[in-house]
Design an enzyme around this catalytic site. Structure first.
Site, mmCIF file in Angstrom:
data_model
loop_
_atom_site.group_PDB
_atom_site.id
_atom_site.type_symbol
_atom_site.label_atom_id
_atom_site.label_comp_id
_atom_site.label_asym_id
_atom_site.label_seq_id
_atom_site.Cartn_x
_atom_site.Cartn_y
_atom_site.Cartn_z
ATOM 1 N N CYS A 258 13.550 24.108 3.336
ATOM 2 C CA CYS A 258 12.456 25.134 2.560
ATOM 3 C C CYS A 258 11.452 24.004 1.900
ATOM 4 C CB CYS A 258 12.768 25.717 2.233
ATOM 5 S SG CYS A 258 14.082 26.521 2.597
ATOM 6 N N MET A 259 10.922 24.273 1.694
ATOM 7 C CA MET A 259 9.994 23.492 0.353
ATOM 8 C C MET A 259 10.852 23.086 -0.644
ATOM 9 S SD MET A 259 6.802 24.680 -2.263
ATOM 10 C CE MET A 259 5.902 25.791 -1.553
ATOM 11 N N ASP A 260 11.629 23.584 -1.218
ATOM 12 C CA ASP A 260 12.746 22.890 -2.139
ATOM 13 C C ASP A 260 14.292 23.054 -1.937
ATOM 14 O OD1 ASP A 260 10.624 22.987 -4.054
ATOM 15 O OD2 ASP A 260 11.086 25.234 -3.786
ATOM 16 N N ARG B 255 -10.336 -0.377 14.824
ATOM 17 C CA ARG B 255 -10.429 0.481 13.233
ATOM 18 C C ARG B 255 -11.824 0.200 12.211
ATOM 19 N NH1 ARG B 255 -4.618 1.110 10.252
ATOM 20 N NH2 ARG B 255 -4.743 -0.985 10.087
ATOM 21 N N ARG C 287 1.399 -10.921 7.028
ATOM 22 C CA ARG C 287 1.168 -10.135 6.099
ATOM 23 C C ARG C 287 1.886 -8.734 6.894
ATOM 24 N NH1 ARG C 287 -3.882 -9.733 9.003
ATOM 25 N NH2 ARG C 287 -3.338 -7.966 10.083
ATOM 26 N N LYS D 146 0.202 -0.991 -0.204
ATOM 27 C CA LYS D 146 -0.079 0.349 -0.034
ATOM 28 C C LYS D 146 0.796 1.424 -0.239
ATOM 29 C CE LYS D 146 0.048 -0.232 4.732
ATOM 30 N NZ LYS D 146 -1.059 -0.670 5.820
ATOM 31 N N HIS E 48 -6.338 -7.062 13.014
ATOM 32 C CA HIS E 48 -4.754 -6.417 13.257
ATOM 33 C C HIS E 48 -4.370 -6.192 14.692
ATOM 34 C CE1 HIS E 48 -1.949 -3.893 11.219
ATOM 35 N NE2 HIS E 48 -2.331 -2.783 11.402
ATOM 36 N N TYR F 108 14.751 30.710 6.093
ATOM 37 C CA TYR F 108 13.137 31.312 7.060
ATOM 38 C C TYR F 108 13.648 30.847 8.500
ATOM 39 C CZ TYR F 108 11.092 30.364 2.808
ATOM 40 O OH TYR F 108 10.948 30.435 1.396
HETATM 41 C C1 LIG Z 1 -0.350 -1.971 6.922
HETATM 42 C C2 LIG Z 1 -0.670 -3.097 7.116
HETATM 43 C C3 LIG Z 1 -0.195 -3.937 7.436
HETATM 44 C C4 LIG Z 1 1.705 -4.000 7.169
HETATM 45 O O1 LIG Z 1 2.082 -3.464 8.377
HETATM 46 P P1 LIG Z 1 3.432 -3.762 8.737
HETATM 47 O O2 LIG Z 1 3.363 -3.048 10.120
HETATM 48 O O3 LIG Z 1 3.934 -2.517 7.748
HETATM 49 O O4 LIG Z 1 3.601 -4.740 9.024
HETATM 50 C C5 LIG Z 1 -0.272 -5.877 7.734
HETATM 51 N N1 LIG Z 1 -1.641 -5.774 8.182
HETATM 52 C C6 LIG Z 1 -2.979 -5.000 7.484
HETATM 53 C C7 LIG Z 1 -4.389 -4.590 7.944
HETATM 54 C C8 LIG Z 1 -2.135 -2.760 7.465
HETATM 55 O O5 LIG Z 1 -2.843 -2.417 7.420
#
Ligand SMILES: *Cc1c(COP(=O)(O)O)cnc(C)c1O
Length: 383
Positions: free
Chosen positions: A313-315, A137, A222, A39, A166, A266
């Protein structure tokens, strides 16, 4: 690395061999299938090139947050199973099914929506049931999981491939929350046995779970940040020897001497204590180099580490090299290794008061990505 007329000298280098090596080490450690999480542009490493390389290296499955990310992967020719981890919106469900993306179903109501969409298309939807064991969540609480699982298993239009939850605190090996979440999750899974339904793939472990809690590995893991060779938290234990895949490099664009008493950038927040040499680096918060690194970041030049001085700064931002020498176009490393010196993203994130996840995913598309390694791949899948 040469600077051509049109290429920005600032770039992100992604070592694909390291990503493959990390996947291998994770697999050897967990001994169950791996769903690598890609992701948010593969944690800033580049969604499609990383996904292609993971697929070529035998990853079992990929995970993304949003349906749009899954569609981008399918359009790029990725064929491995893809689970979309985020919550779903009714009007988007048909897109999941059409693009062969696995759906996270997080309530009975969402289950009904998926069934309706699948029936309308005449195609079964592949779903993973989401159980909330403490993250609060998305997902059905483990204490309400019975009716949810019963309804789902009775569905004609949903194929239940997985059930998952999770972990909220697995980054810390000493947090007691993880054991509690595992217990709640297994309790919810027991409903499948109770109603004599086949047990789908049970998955729970993120990177923290992979590193610290073998009991959470179950049928699939995961990992996200670990695939990129980065530790999730300063408290994490490096039980797997992963290596960071991303470097952020630029070049000196300007050199000057700043006289004692003059301020830099700045707000004049940094004052030269004595005459000193200061170089300017063409990278800023507009690229995702956090402004919070003002007078806190570090830069490597000629294998030495120097402080960022004044506001980012920005850049552009400035680096105090003291009495050292540097010339225009000399390489500057902001994340990664140069000679014997290195800057780890974990350390940089903590200097910025954030976590490596936020820093990495914040590096935006203004910075070109360059891929190294991956040559062993067959031509058809080469990046
Ligand atoms: C982002 C995410 C992960 C991976 O998390 P890490 O801490 O980067 O290993 C696994 N499961 C779910 C549901 C997530 O949202």
């Amino acid at each position: 690395m040469s600077v051509s007329a049109t290429e920005r000298p600032t770039r992100i280098l992604v070592d694909l061999d390291r990503i493959a090596g990390n996947l291998q080490r994770i697999r050897a450690h967990v001994r169950v299938p791996v769903m690598a999480i890609v992701k948010a542009n593969a944690y800033g490493h580049g969604l499609v090139p990383v996904a292609r390389h993971l697929q070529a290296n035998g990853v079992d499955q990929l995970g993304v947050a949003f349906v749009e990310e899954g569609i981008a992967l399918r359009r790029a020719g990725i064929t491995v199973p893809i689970l979309v981890l985020g919550g779903i919106f009714g009007p988007q469900i048909a897109q999941f099914i059409v693009h062969d993306l696995e759906i996270t179903v997080s309530s009975v109501e969402k289950l009904r929506q998926v069934e309706a969409a699948a029936q309308a298309l005449g195609r079964r939807a592949v779903v993973h049931l989401k159980i909330d064991t403490g993250m609060e969540r998305i997902g059905v609480h483990e204490y309400s999981a019975g009716p949810f699982i019963e309804t789902a298993t009775a569905s004609r239009w949903c194929e239940i491939k997985g059930v998952y939850s999770h972990l909220a605190c697995a980054d810390d090996p000493d947090a007691p929350m993880t054991a509690l979440q595992l217990e709640r999750f297994l309790d919810a899974c027991a409903h499948f046995d109770r109603i004599c339904a086949p047990m789908p793939l049970r998955h729970l472990a993120n990177s923290g779970g992979v590193l610290h809690f073998p009991d959470t590995h179950l049928d699939l893991v995961r990992p996200g940040i670990l695939v990129y060779g980065v530790m999730p938290d300063p408290a994490s234990r490096p039980t797997i020897a992963v290596e960071p895949a991303l470097s952020l490099v630029s070049r000196v664009v300007y050199f000057k001497v700043v006289r004692a008493g003059r301020t830099v950038s700045y707000g004049g927040s940094w004052t030269a204590p004595s005459d000193t040499r200061v170089v300017t680096v063409p990278l800023g918060y507009g690229d995702g180099y956090p402004r919070a690194l003002s007078s806190r970041g570090r830069a490597l030049i000629h294998g030495q580490s120097y402080p960022v001085v004044g506001r980012v700064c920005m850049d552009q931002f400035m680096v105090d090299i003291g009495s050292s020498s540097a010339w225009n176009e000399d390489e500057v490393v902001l994340i990664g290794r140069q000679g014997d010196a290195s800057i780890r993203v974990e350390a940089l994130a903590s200097a910025a008061g954030t976590i490596p996840y936020e820093l990495l995913t914040g590096l935006n598309d203004r910075i070109p990505r360059e891929y190294i390694g991956g040559q062993a791949l067959p031509a058809a899948t080469a990046v």
